[in-house]
Design a protein around this motif. Sequence first.
Motif, PDB file in Angstrom:
ATOM      1  N   VAL B  83     -24.603 -16.612   4.993  1.00 32.51           N
ATOM      2  CA  VAL B  83     -24.370 -15.707   6.120  1.00 32.51           C
ATOM      3  C   VAL B  83     -25.625 -14.857   6.231  1.00 32.51           C
ATOM      4  O   VAL B  83     -25.907 -14.031   5.371  1.00 32.51           O
ATOM      5  N   SER B  84     -26.426 -15.113   7.266  1.00 30.77           N
ATOM      6  CA  SER B  84     -27.688 -14.383   7.368  1.00 30.77           C
ATOM      7  C   SER B  84     -27.478 -13.084   8.144  1.00 30.77           C
ATOM      8  O   SER B  84     -26.399 -12.817   8.664  1.00 30.77           O
ATOM      9  N   GLN B  85     -28.526 -12.277   8.182  1.00 29.25           N
ATOM     10  CA  GLN B  85     -28.406 -10.995   8.877  1.00 29.25           C
ATOM     11  C   GLN B  85     -28.194 -11.186  10.361  1.00 29.25           C
ATOM     12  O   GLN B  85     -27.547 -10.402  11.029  1.00 29.25           O
ATOM     13  N   ALA B 166     -26.207  -4.360   6.032  1.00 28.73           N
ATOM     14  CA  ALA B 166     -27.233  -3.710   6.852  1.00 28.73           C
ATOM     15  C   ALA B 166     -26.717  -3.418   8.255  1.00 28.73           C
ATOM     16  O   ALA B 166     -27.123  -2.441   8.878  1.00 28.73           O
ATOM     17  N   VAL B 167     -25.832  -4.274   8.758  1.00 24.69           N
ATOM     18  CA  VAL B 167     -25.396  -4.136  10.140  1.00 24.69           C
ATOM     19  C   VAL B 167     -24.026  -3.472  10.265  1.00 24.69           C
ATOM     20  O   VAL B 167     -23.515  -3.311  11.373  1.00 24.69           O
ATOM     21  N   LEU B 168     -23.430  -3.116   9.124  1.00 28.02           N
ATOM     22  CA  LEU B 168     -22.041  -2.658   9.173  1.00 28.02           C
ATOM     23  C   LEU B 168     -21.907  -1.135   9.100  1.00 28.02           C
ATOM     24  O   LEU B 168     -22.746  -0.460   8.513  1.00 28.02           O
ATOM     25  N   PHE B 192     -25.444 -11.962  -3.492  1.00 27.06           N
ATOM     26  CA  PHE B 192     -25.400 -10.802  -2.622  1.00 27.06           C
ATOM     27  C   PHE B 192     -26.807 -10.182  -2.589  1.00 27.06           C
ATOM     28  O   PHE B 192     -27.254  -9.577  -3.562  1.00 27.06           O
ATOM     29  N   ILE B 193     -27.514 -10.402  -1.463  1.00 27.23           N
ATOM     30  CA  ILE B 193     -28.880  -9.874  -1.362  1.00 27.23           C
ATOM     31  C   ILE B 193     -28.809  -8.434  -0.866  1.00 27.23           C
ATOM     32  O   ILE B 193     -28.137  -8.152   0.120  1.00 27.23           O
ATOM     33  N   SER B 194     -29.503  -7.536  -1.556  1.00 32.97           N
ATOM     34  CA  SER B 194     -29.413  -6.138  -1.156  1.00 32.97           C
ATOM     35  C   SER B 194     -30.580  -5.344  -1.695  1.00 32.97           C
ATOM     36  O   SER B 194     -31.287  -5.783  -2.602  1.00 32.97           O
ATOM     37  N   HIS B 195     -30.813  -4.184  -1.105  1.00 36.19           N
ATOM     38  CA  HIS B 195     -31.716  -3.244  -1.747  1.00 36.19           C
ATOM     39  C   HIS B 195     -31.027  -1.890  -1.913  1.00 36.19           C
ATOM     40  O   HIS B 195     -31.671  -0.888  -2.120  1.00 36.19           O
ATOM     41  N   ASN B 291     -34.660   2.129   7.387  1.00 35.27           N
ATOM     42  CA  ASN B 291     -33.865   3.345   7.267  1.00 35.27           C
ATOM     43  C   ASN B 291     -34.247   4.403   8.295  1.00 35.27           C
ATOM     44  O   ASN B 291     -33.951   5.573   8.124  1.00 35.27           O
ATOM     45  N   GLY B 292     -34.928   3.975   9.349  1.00 38.01           N
ATOM     46  CA  GLY B 292     -35.256   4.906  10.426  1.00 38.01           C
ATOM     47  C   GLY B 292     -36.745   5.156  10.579  1.00 38.01           C
ATOM     48  O   GLY B 292     -37.167   5.841  11.513  1.00 38.01           O
TER      49      GLY B 292
END
Lengths: 350, 501
Positions: B83-85, B166-168, B192-195, B291-292
Motif C-alpha cells: 500500500v503506497s502513499q 502520512a495522509v491520515l 511498516f515504513i515510517s519516520h 512537516n510544513g
Amino acid sequence: MVKFRIEKAPAPLWIKPLIPLIAIIVTFLVTSILVVMANANPLEAYYYFLLSPLSNRVSALETLVKATPLLLTGASVTIAFASGYWNIGAEGQLYAGAIAAAGLGMVLGNFPPILAIPIMLIGGFAAGMLWASIPALLKVKLAVDEVVTTLLLNSVILFIVSFLLNGPWRDPVSGWPQSPQIVDSAQLPRLISRSRLHLGFLVAIIMILIVWFILTRTSLGLKMRAVGHGQEAARFMGVNVGQTMLTAALISGGIAGLAGVTEVAGIHFHLIDAISPGFGYSGIIAATLGALNPLGVGLAAMFIGLIDTGAQTVSRSLGVPVYLGNVVQATLLLVTLGMFLLQNYRIRRD
Amino acid sequence: MNAIEMKSITKRFGPLVANDHIDFDLQKGEIHALLGENGAGKTTLMRILYGLYHADSGQILVDGSPVHITSPKDAIGWGIGMVSQHFTLVSPLTVAENVVLGYNKGYIYRPQEVIQNVTKAANQFGIDVEPSAIIRHLSVGERQRVEILKALYHNAKVLIMDEPTAVLVPQEVDILFQTLERLRKDGLSVIFISHKLYEVMTICDRITVLRDGKKIGTVLKNDTSERELARMMVGRETFGVYRQGEQKAGNPLLRIENITAVDKKGLTALKNVSLNVYEGEVLGIAGVSGNGQSELTQVLSGTLKPASGKIFIGDKEITNASPSEITRAGVGRIPEDRHAGVVGELTVAENLALESIEKFTRRSTLDKRLILKNAEQLISEYQIKARPTDPIRTLSGGNMQKVILARALSPEPRVVIASQPTRGLDVGATEYVRTKLLEQRNRGAAVLLLSEDLEEVMSLSDRIAVIYEGQIVGIVPGTEATEEQLGLMMTGARQEVKQHG
C-alpha cells in the motif's frame, strides 16, 4: 543473440535543425503508399507536388498567396505555444477577423485606401483578440483548460458566420450565402500585377518578424518563454504568470484575426462560409514544424503553402485526389511530433 | 522460518547508493518497522521487494526459498502486497470493482457476484468498508482500507505499508492501527515504513533503522527507547564549515506572526507558526520533510498565500505580497527545489536577469549587453562553471545552485530564506553554499535556514527551531542542541522535551 535497449539520452545538437528535413522525407515515403494506391507514380507525383509549383511565375506567386494566411496563423500559434498557452482556436479567431473585415468593408466607402486598409487590419486584429479573450480569461481566472474551449469556440463562430450569411448579410445582388462585396478602397492592393499576391503577404511577413522580435528581444518575450518552459519557476522569479499568458493569448488571437482580414480583403472580397479550409489548424502544423522559432515557422508556412498549391497540380496532372495535400500535412505533423519525442532516446546494443 | 528474507541488497541510482548491502528479515505474524529519515533508502528497499525496482545485487527469499521478483505481478504471486502513499484506485469505480480489478477471471462481469465476494472478504478480514460505495466519495482513511483489502483479497501474506499515517488524521490512524493489530493476530506479516518514532513504538514488534542507504541495526521494541532510535536515525558525518563568533544581538529583520497555511490537498500544513529572525543570525529549522517546511518556504517566497497570520520584513508587511514585491522588500530566496527556481530551457544569463527584469529593460526592449555583462560578472564572482549563453538545464546541480545563490545574494538582501540549500550537492558545492550563507550572516543579514540535514542545521545555526506537523515544537540555542534532543523533537516523541524560548 544481440540485445538492444532503449535509454533516455538527448540527441546531439547537430541533429535538431535536421529534424524537419528528415520529417519531410519520412512523410513522403509514408504517403507514397497512398499515391501508389491512386495509380500514380510517387516520384512523378512528388515532382508535381514540390517542384512544378516553383517552375513558373504564376504558380510560384500562388504559393506565396496560399502561404499568407498560414504565416499569420503560424505566427499566432507560435506566440501562444511559446508562452505555454495551447491555443487551438486560431481557426475561430481567423473567422472573427474575417467577420470584422466583411463588416467594416461594407461601410468604409468614404475613406481613402490609406485610411480604410489600416482600419480593416486594426478591426480584424481587435476582433480576433476579442474572440480569443473568452477562453483566455476562462483559463487565467478559472483555470479552464484552453485546449477544449478554444477548439469548441471554433465551431461556435462558424455558426455565427452561417447566421450572418443566411440572414442579415446575405448578398442582395447574387442572393448567395455570402456577404456583400467589400468596397474597393478596403481591398488590399496587389503587390505584383497579373497575380493574386496582395499586401496581406507583406503584413504576414511583418507579423512573423514582430513575433520574433517580441519573443527574443523584449522583456515581455522573456517572461513569455519563462512561463512557457517553467510556469512554477517563472512565478517564483516574480513573473505574473496569468497576465503574461493573457497577453500572449490576446496577441495570438489578434494575429489570427489578421489572417481573416487578408483572406476577405485580399482574395475573396466577400465573407463566405469556407473562407478558411483549416488555416488555423495548418498554423499549428507550421508552428510545430518550425519548432516555435518564428523564422523557422515562416519557412514551414511557406512549405505548407507549397504543399497546398502542389496538391492541386498533382490532382490536375495525375488524377490523384486533392485531399492528398491534407494527408501530407497531417502526416508531417505526426512525424515531426514523433521525432521531437524520439530525439530524447537512443537505442543501444547491450 | 522467516516470511521474507532480503540478503545484502544493493541498489545504485547513478552515483547515489540508495541501498548498500542491506539485510532485512520479516518473521511471520510480526509488524516490523523500517525506520529512517527521507532518503535513507526505506522506500527503495521495499520497491525492490515489490518488484518495482531491480536490485543490482542481493537475494530475496520467500518462506526460505530464493525467488526472482521482476514485477509487482511476481510479488503478488508470492503473497506480497504493497500500500503506497499514493493510492492506485480508480475513483469513479466502486470499492468492489477496484478490489477485483485486473483479477476478475473470465470475460463476463457480474456486478452482484463481485460485490458479494468482496463483502465476504471484507467480513473475513474484518475491514470496515462498504463494497458498493464509489471510491470518489470515500475519505482518505477509507481509501487506504480499500488498498489493504485489495492486497488481502489477492492472498497477501506480507503487507508493505509505505508511510501509511502520512495522509491520515489522528482518528484514522487509530482505526488503521486496530486493523493492523487484528490482521497480525490472523497471521499477516506487516512491514511498516515510517519516520515517526512514537508510531513505531506503538505498533511494531521489531525495528530496523536505515541511514544514508545503510542498515544501522535491528532492535526489538521492548529492548529500545525513542532516544536510542533517534540517535540511530540521525547520526551523521560532518563537514568542515562551522558558524564562528557570537551573534551580534540585533533587531528582528524577519517576523512571522501566527501563520497558518493549507497545502495543495487542502490539509492544514502550518499551524500558528511564529518566528523572529534577527539581524546577523542564522535561524535553522530542523524537521523531517513533509512537516510544513515546504509550505513555510512557499509562504515566505510569495508562492503560497497563508490562510491567516502576518509576515514582516523590518517594518514592511509582506503578507500576501507577490514574489517580486518580496524580492524588492529585500529578501533573497533559495527555493527548496532548484528546478522550480530556474527555467531549464532559458540561458544562465536570462535566469540571472529575470527576477529583476526592469533593471535590464530599456523601453520594453531587453538590454542584451547588460544581461550578458551581469551574467559574466556573477559567473566569475560565484565560480559558476558555465557560459552565460548555456541553457541552464545543462548545468550540474552544484552550478545550478550557484546560479540561484548568485541571483539571491548579489543584491545583498536583508533577509535570506534558504530551503534545502545543499540537497543533492557534492561535498565541494555543499561547503561553498554553507560558506556563502555564513557570509550573509556575518554581514548582518537575517538567514532562515530550512534543512532536513540535521548536521547542516547544527553547524550553521545560532538558534534551532524544530518543526513537527506544521508547528514549531521548540527553539533551542545552537550551542546547546544535541542530535538526540533534536531527533526526539523532530519525530514527535511523546515524552516532554525541555523547551527554550
